[in-house]
Write a protein that holds these residues in place. Structure first.
Motif, PDB file in Angstrom:
ATOM      1  N   ARG A  29       0.834  -1.210   0.000  1.00 66.18           N
ATOM      2  CA  ARG A  29       0.000   0.000   0.000  1.00 66.18           C
ATOM      3  C   ARG A  29       0.866   1.256   0.000  1.00 66.18           C
ATOM      4  N   ILE A  30       1.940   1.240   0.777  1.00 62.26           N
ATOM      5  CA  ILE A  30       2.832   2.394   0.837  1.00 62.26           C
ATOM      6  C   ILE A  30       3.418   2.686  -0.539  1.00 62.26           C
ATOM      7  N   VAL A  31       3.873   1.650  -1.234  1.00 61.70           N
ATOM      8  CA  VAL A  31       4.464   1.827  -2.560  1.00 61.70           C
ATOM      9  C   VAL A  31       3.407   2.314  -3.551  1.00 61.70           C
ATOM     10  N   ALA A  32       2.208   1.741  -3.488  1.00 58.34           N
ATOM     11  CA  ALA A  32       1.136   2.142  -4.402  1.00 58.34           C
ATOM     12  C   ALA A  32       0.778   3.614  -4.204  1.00 58.34           C
ATOM     13  N   ASP A  33       0.697   4.067  -2.962  1.00 59.91           N
ATOM     14  CA  ASP A  33       0.376   5.468  -2.707  1.00 59.91           C
ATOM     15  C   ASP A  33       1.520   6.377  -3.140  1.00 59.91           C
ATOM     16  N   ALA A  34       2.749   5.930  -2.970  1.00 61.54           N
ATOM     17  CA  ALA A  34       3.896   6.715  -3.407  1.00 61.54           C
ATOM     18  C   ALA A  34       3.868   6.895  -4.924  1.00 61.54           C
ATOM     19  N   ARG A  50       5.231  13.697   3.074  1.00 61.54           N
ATOM     20  CA  ARG A  50       4.042  13.763   2.215  1.00 61.54           C
ATOM     21  C   ARG A  50       3.384  12.396   2.121  1.00 61.54           C
ATOM     22  N   LEU A  51       4.191  11.352   2.027  1.00 59.31           N
ATOM     23  CA  LEU A  51       3.658   9.994   1.929  1.00 59.31           C
ATOM     24  C   LEU A  51       2.979   9.582   3.226  1.00 59.31           C
ATOM     25  N   ALA A  52       3.570   9.950   4.345  1.00 60.96           N
ATOM     26  CA  ALA A  52       2.969   9.617   5.641  1.00 60.96           C
ATOM     27  C   ALA A  52       1.597  10.268   5.770  1.00 60.96           C
ATOM     28  N   GLU A  53       1.495  11.508   5.329  1.00 63.40           N
ATOM     29  CA  GLU A  53       0.206  12.193   5.348  1.00 63.40           C
ATOM     30  C   GLU A  53      -0.802  11.474   4.469  1.00 63.40           C
ATOM     31  N   ARG A  54      -0.348  10.986   3.323  1.00 67.52           N
ATOM     32  CA  ARG A  54      -1.247  10.304   2.370  1.00 67.52           C
ATOM     33  C   ARG A  54      -1.786   9.003   2.958  1.00 67.52           C
ATOM     34  N   TYR A  63       9.138   4.340   8.448  1.00 66.64           N
ATOM     35  CA  TYR A  63      10.475   3.755   8.477  1.00 66.64           C
ATOM     36  C   TYR A  63      10.483   2.324   9.011  1.00 66.64           C
ATOM     37  N   ARG A  64       9.365   1.891   9.567  1.00 62.26           N
ATOM     38  CA  ARG A  64       9.263   0.489   9.975  1.00 62.26           C
ATOM     39  C   ARG A  64       9.120  -0.418   8.757  1.00 62.26           C
ATOM     40  N   TYR A  65       8.680   0.171   7.642  1.00 65.44           N
ATOM     41  CA  TYR A  65       8.443  -0.602   6.424  1.00 65.44           C
ATOM     42  C   TYR A  65       9.525  -0.382   5.373  1.00 65.44           C
ATOM     43  N   VAL A  66       9.961   0.862   5.235  1.00 65.21           N
ATOM     44  CA  VAL A  66      10.969   1.186   4.227  1.00 65.21           C
ATOM     45  C   VAL A  66      11.929   2.198   4.840  1.00 65.21           C
ATOM     46  N   PRO A  67      13.242   1.923   4.803  1.00 70.77           N
ATOM     47  CA  PRO A  67      14.201   2.765   5.524  1.00 70.77           C
ATOM     48  C   PRO A  67      14.294   4.198   5.032  1.00 70.77           C
ATOM     49  N   GLY A  68      14.028   4.452   3.741  1.00 70.12           N
ATOM     50  CA  GLY A  68      14.169   5.808   3.234  1.00 70.12           C
ATOM     51  C   GLY A  68      13.733   5.940   1.790  1.00 70.12           C
ATOM     52  N   THR A  70      15.498   6.239  -0.992  1.00 68.38           N
ATOM     53  CA  THR A  70      16.207   5.413  -1.977  1.00 68.38           C
ATOM     54  C   THR A  70      15.554   4.054  -2.126  1.00 68.38           C
ATOM     55  N   GLU A  71      15.287   3.412  -1.009  1.00 65.12           N
ATOM     56  CA  GLU A  71      14.635   2.107  -1.044  1.00 65.12           C
ATOM     57  C   GLU A  71      13.210   2.220  -1.581  1.00 65.12           C
ATOM     58  N   LEU A  72      12.536   3.303  -1.228  1.00 61.58           N
ATOM     59  CA  LEU A  72      11.161   3.510  -1.687  1.00 61.58           C
ATOM     60  C   LEU A  72      11.099   3.639  -3.203  1.00 61.58           C
ATOM     61  N   THR A  73      11.969   4.458  -3.781  1.00 60.03           N
ATOM     62  CA  THR A  73      11.919   4.648  -5.237  1.00 60.03           C
ATOM     63  C   THR A  73      12.308   3.376  -5.984  1.00 60.03           C
ATOM     64  N   ALA A  74      13.183   2.559  -5.414  1.00 57.08           N
ATOM     65  CA  ALA A  74      13.521   1.283  -6.053  1.00 57.08           C
ATOM     66  C   ALA A  74      12.292   0.376  -6.123  1.00 57.08           C
ATOM     67  N   LEU A  75      11.513   0.353  -5.048  1.00 54.75           N
ATOM     68  CA  LEU A  75      10.283  -0.431  -5.035  1.00 54.75           C
ATOM     69  C   LEU A  75       9.252   0.142  -5.996  1.00 54.75           C
ATOM     70  N   MET A  76       9.205   1.470  -6.081  1.00 59.24           N
ATOM     71  CA  MET A  76       8.266   2.117  -6.987  1.00 59.24           C
ATOM     72  C   MET A  76       8.566   1.757  -8.442  1.00 59.24           C
ATOM     73  N   ILE A  77       9.838   1.769  -8.821  1.00 61.95           N
ATOM     74  CA  ILE A  77      10.214   1.430 -10.200  1.00 61.95           C
ATOM     75  C   ILE A  77       9.763   0.026 -10.548  1.00 61.95           C
ATOM     76  N   ASP A  78      10.081  -0.925  -9.690  1.00 61.87           N
ATOM     77  CA  ASP A  78       9.772  -2.320 -10.009  1.00 61.87           C
ATOM     78  C   ASP A  78       8.268  -2.549 -10.084  1.00 61.87           C
ATOM     79  N   THR A  79       7.517  -1.872  -9.219  1.00 59.89           N
ATOM     80  CA  THR A  79       6.065  -2.011  -9.230  1.00 59.89           C
ATOM     81  C   THR A  79       5.462  -1.330 -10.445  1.00 59.89           C
ATOM     82  N   ALA A  80       5.922  -0.116 -10.757  1.00 59.68           N
ATOM     83  CA  ALA A  80       5.348   0.652 -11.861  1.00 59.68           C
ATOM     84  C   ALA A  80       5.624   0.000 -13.213  1.00 59.68           C
TER      85      ALA A  80
END
Length: 244
Positions: A29-34, A50-54, A63-68, A70-80
């Protein structure tokens, strides 16, 4: 316990056991919203705050799910990007299976980048790749395996197609803007070009035709023209290898 690495997140390392109630958020869900934020507001406006607000949680909870980021955008690329198109029976049985597949393969990659314009700038360079992105590479290389090209040539061929599709997608995103400032610049540029027509006749003629033009997906545009010329060159090289 150290935070998970980008590769651990991308490749689905089993979640570490946690005590207490089941968390209300998921990494998916975090990656999808990002992705939705980046699609609608641009990558520059995506922040952990901004993502936390969303998603409706405290920033530190993310940060319990994704450290920062850099890691978030890597997940976003693979998902998108998702997975690559499958190789059809018609493509596999065609006289040139590699060409029959690589053309729609490159076109599909272009379409994914068009839907997620921010992904173009993130898919260049050496970085950790996830299963979807690696599948794009693996499937393209599989159709080049029996062409006589060596591994370097196969890899460079795939990189050339990806680079072309990425560049055209970025150009389309730039020309599709409705920014009044860009329209004003185009008008001013047209005035300058017409005044310099005798000095630079060939460049001016080509630029004048391009200024203000909107890409037509049904026409022989830069995307398909470039893909076909790259594949023509590969075909000539493959034929040379087979003759040798």
């Amino acid at each position: 316990m150290p935070a998970p690495t980008t590769l651990e997140l991308l490749w689905g390392t089993p979640d570490r056991p946690r005590r207490g109630p089941k968390p209300s958020l998921t990494l998916e869900r975090i990656v999808a919203d990002a992705i939705e934020i980046a699609d609608s507001e641009g990558l520059a406006n995506l922040s952990m705050a901004r993502l936390a607000e969303r998603v409706g949680c405290a920033k530190m909870a993310l940060y319990r799910y994704v450290p920062g980021r850099t890691e978030l955008t890597a997940l976003m690329i693979d998902t998108a990007l998702g997975g690559p198109p499958e190789i059809t029976a018609a493509q596999a049985n065609s006289p040139q299976p590699w060409r029959a597949y690589l053309r729609p393969w490159a076109e599909t990659f272009y379409e994914r980048v068009i839907v997620h314009p921010w992904s173009g700038e993130l898919t260049a360079g050496i970085r950790p790749m996830g299963p979807n992105e690696l599948a794009w590479l693996d499937t393209a290389l599989s159709v080049l395996a029996d062409t006589g090209l060596n591994f370097d040539e196969q890899f460079d061929s795939v990189a050339l197609l990806l680079g072309h599709a990425r560049q055209v997608a970025q150009q389309v995103a730039a020309t599709a803007s409705d920014d009044p400032a860009e329209e004003q610049l185009a008008r001013e540029l047209g005035t300058v070009l017409s005044a310099q027509a005798e000095r630079f006749p060939y460049a001016i003629a080509a630029l004048a035709a391009a200024v203000g033009a909107k890409p037509d997906p049904e026409a022989g545009n830069a995307l398909t023209f470039g893909i076909d010329r790259i594949l023509d060159g590969l075909g000539a090289l493959i034929e040379t290898r087979r003759e040798g």
